[in-house]
Design a protein around this motif. Structure first.
Motif, PDB file in Angstrom:
ATOM      1  N   GLN A 132       0.848  -1.186   0.000  1.00  0.00           N
ATOM      2  CA  GLN A 132       0.000   0.000   0.000  1.00  0.00           C
ATOM      3  C   GLN A 132       0.882   1.233   0.000  1.00  0.00           C
ATOM      4  OE1 GLN A 132      -3.392   0.404  -0.035  1.00  0.00           O
ATOM      5  NE2 GLN A 132      -3.760  -1.808  -0.218  1.00  0.00           N
ATOM      6  N   LEU A 133       0.557   2.229  -0.831  1.00  0.00           N
ATOM      7  CA  LEU A 133       1.330   3.460  -0.838  1.00  0.00           C
ATOM      8  C   LEU A 133       1.105   4.218   0.466  1.00  0.00           C
ATOM      9  CD1 LEU A 133       1.520   2.833  -3.901  1.00  0.00           C
ATOM     10  CD2 LEU A 133       1.295   5.297  -4.295  1.00  0.00           C
ATOM     11  N   PRO A 134       2.152   4.756   1.084  1.00  0.00           N
ATOM     12  CA  PRO A 134       1.976   5.570   2.293  1.00  0.00           C
ATOM     13  C   PRO A 134       1.192   6.842   1.969  1.00  0.00           C
ATOM     14  CG  PRO A 134       4.287   5.534   1.588  1.00  0.00           C
ATOM     15  CD  PRO A 134       3.553   4.605   0.692  1.00  0.00           C
TER      16      PRO A 134
ATOM     17  N   ASN B 216      -2.349   7.388  -2.733  1.00  0.00           N
ATOM     18  CA  ASN B 216      -3.344   6.417  -2.305  1.00  0.00           C
ATOM     19  C   ASN B 216      -3.430   5.304  -3.340  1.00  0.00           C
ATOM     20  OD1 ASN B 216      -5.607   5.359  -0.791  1.00  0.00           O
ATOM     21  ND2 ASN B 216      -6.904   6.123  -2.458  1.00  0.00           N
ATOM     22  N   GLY B 217      -3.337   4.048  -2.882  1.00  0.00           N
ATOM     23  CA  GLY B 217      -3.446   2.928  -3.808  1.00  0.00           C
ATOM     24  C   GLY B 217      -2.438   1.847  -3.483  1.00  0.00           C
TER      25      GLY B 217
ATOM     26  N   TYR C  38      -0.687  -2.091 -11.028  1.00  0.00           N
ATOM     27  CA  TYR C  38      -0.527  -0.812 -10.359  1.00  0.00           C
ATOM     28  C   TYR C  38      -1.890  -0.111 -10.310  1.00  0.00           C
ATOM     29  CZ  TYR C  38       4.389  -1.460 -11.780  1.00  0.00           C
ATOM     30  OH  TYR C  38       5.649  -1.948 -11.995  1.00  0.00           O
ATOM     31  N   TYR C  39      -2.276   0.335  -9.133  1.00  0.00           N
ATOM     32  CA  TYR C  39      -3.540   1.078  -9.010  1.00  0.00           C
ATOM     33  C   TYR C  39      -3.344   2.145  -7.934  1.00  0.00           C
ATOM     34  CZ  TYR C  39      -8.504   2.094  -8.605  1.00  0.00           C
ATOM     35  OH  TYR C  39      -9.721   2.733  -8.610  1.00  0.00           O
TER      36      TYR C  39
ATOM     37  N   VAL D  97      -3.799   5.953 -12.020  1.00  0.00           N
ATOM     38  CA  VAL D  97      -3.047   4.924 -12.725  1.00  0.00           C
ATOM     39  C   VAL D  97      -3.705   3.573 -12.473  1.00  0.00           C
ATOM     40  CG1 VAL D  97      -0.830   3.731 -12.913  1.00  0.00           C
ATOM     41  CG2 VAL D  97      -0.890   6.207 -12.535  1.00  0.00           C
ATOM     42  N   SER D  98      -4.037   2.886 -13.539  1.00  0.00           N
ATOM     43  CA  SER D  98      -4.540   1.512 -13.457  1.00  0.00           C
ATOM     44  C   SER D  98      -3.847   0.739 -14.562  1.00  0.00           C
ATOM     45  CB  SER D  98      -6.059   1.479 -13.628  1.00  0.00           C
ATOM     46  OG  SER D  98      -6.544   0.151 -13.541  1.00  0.00           O
TER      47      SER D  98
END
Length: 333
Positions: A34-36, A41-42, A58-59, A127-128
């Motif tokens: 999880q991104l900090p 976010n994502g 990547y999301y 980004v997806s």
């Protein structure tokens, strides 16, 4: 602008997620990180499907622009391939070639990982991105019955220092199928067999379309919209004696987004539309100077410059001499 450097080790298949987790100072949980909150976010997830084949998803959105750089390991012998499918990324900002931007308008792009590349991700972009990564050995073992054209494509792709991009548009059916795959990967737990099956179908669909191409289509300058880009070049040459239309107008004429037009133009010609246009304009000016049929001021006016100083400045930047000094320059050669 903040930046993360990623150096591929001898086995990027097992090190990437751990490297990223270390840089972000977050744990790897359920095959992902999880991104900090300070960054965005994502999440990023990675699944090893089998030896030589894995899936990465990547999301996320970011709180600020981030530049990711990948540097290849020259000691790595086995060729690796990436099939990229961008699902719902919205372009914003300046355009550039493929490796400088991350918007590909629902296209699937296959390329080798044997070259240094940079990806700029803009603040607030959703980004997806689905990435199917596999080795040359895996490809040959699983597509042993494929036509000679696929083998030829593989051989082209693995030539060092000549990265080839093979691009295909995803039709609606393929896009929806890929959406089903990423929907599953957004879950904390999902059946691995579903991911594997869908990934193999997407790869098979892509390679089948490559097989249907003319042999001449598989080359180092191939990109999506290649034929249209050639038409754009012809259109640009019509404006050498007048101001070039802005990028939005030019893109609309050829039914592309401005970013797509700029990105694929640079993939084919190695420079931006404006720099290509300026180069050709000045090249024409140089030819006219050599013909000695017009004065420098007349040539500048013919090429659309309102001031001779502007023409002289651009000319000197391109050729290293002023237009008025061309005869002296030629005599010294």
């Amino acid at each position: 602008m903040k930046a993360f450097d990623h150096v591929y080790s001898t086995d990027p298949r097992t090190n990437y997620l751990q490297e990223l987790a270390g840089k972000l100072q977050v744990p790897v949980i359920n095959n992902g990180i999880q991104l900090p909150a300070a960054i965005g976010n994502g999440f990023v997830k990675e699944l090893i499907i089998e030896e030589g084949f894995f899936v990465r998803y990547y999301y996320f959105t970011l709180n600020h622009d981030l530049k990711f750089r990948w540097v290849t390991d020259s000691d790595r012998n086995e060729a690796m391939f990436k099939l990229l499918l961008d699902m719902e990324l919205t372009n914003s900002g300046d355009d550039a070639e493929f490796i400088d931007q991350v918007s590909m308008d629902r296209s699937a792009i296959l390329y080798t990982t044997d070259f240094d590349r940079t990806v700029l991700i803009k603040k607030g972009q959703q980004v997806s991105r689905l990435v199917l990564m596999f080795s040359k050995n895996w490809l040959e073992e699983n597509y042993s019955e494929a036509s000679e054209k696929i083998i030829t494509t593989v051989n082209l792709l693995v030539q060092q220092n000549k990265p080839t991009f093979i691009a295909e548009n995803m039709d609606e059916g393929q896009y929806l199928f890929a959406k089903e795959l990423v929907t599953e990967m957004k879950q904390d737990h999902f059946p691995l067999i579903h991911v594997k099956t869908k990934s193999l179908i997407l790869i098979n669909s892509f390679l089948n379309r490559v097989v249907c191409r003319s042999s001449n289509d598989v080359n180092f300058t191939h990109c999506l919209h290649h034929n249209e880009i050639k038409k754009v070049e012809d259109r640009i040459k019509e404006y050498l004696d007048k101001p070039l239309p802005n990028l939005q107008v030019l893109a609309a004429e050829f039914n592309m987004s401005p970013a797509t037009l700029q990105r694929h133009f640079k993939m084919v010609y190695g420079k931006s539309i404006y720099h290509y246009y300026l180069e050709k304009k000045l090249e024409l000016g140089k030819t006219m100077i050599a013909a000695k049929s017009k004065s420098i001021s007349e040539i500048a006016y013919t090429l659309g410059y309102n001031r001779i100083n502007s023409f002289s400045k651009a000319f000197k930047k391109q050729y290293g001499v002023l237009p008025s000094d061309m005869s002296i320059y030629r005599a010294s050669l």
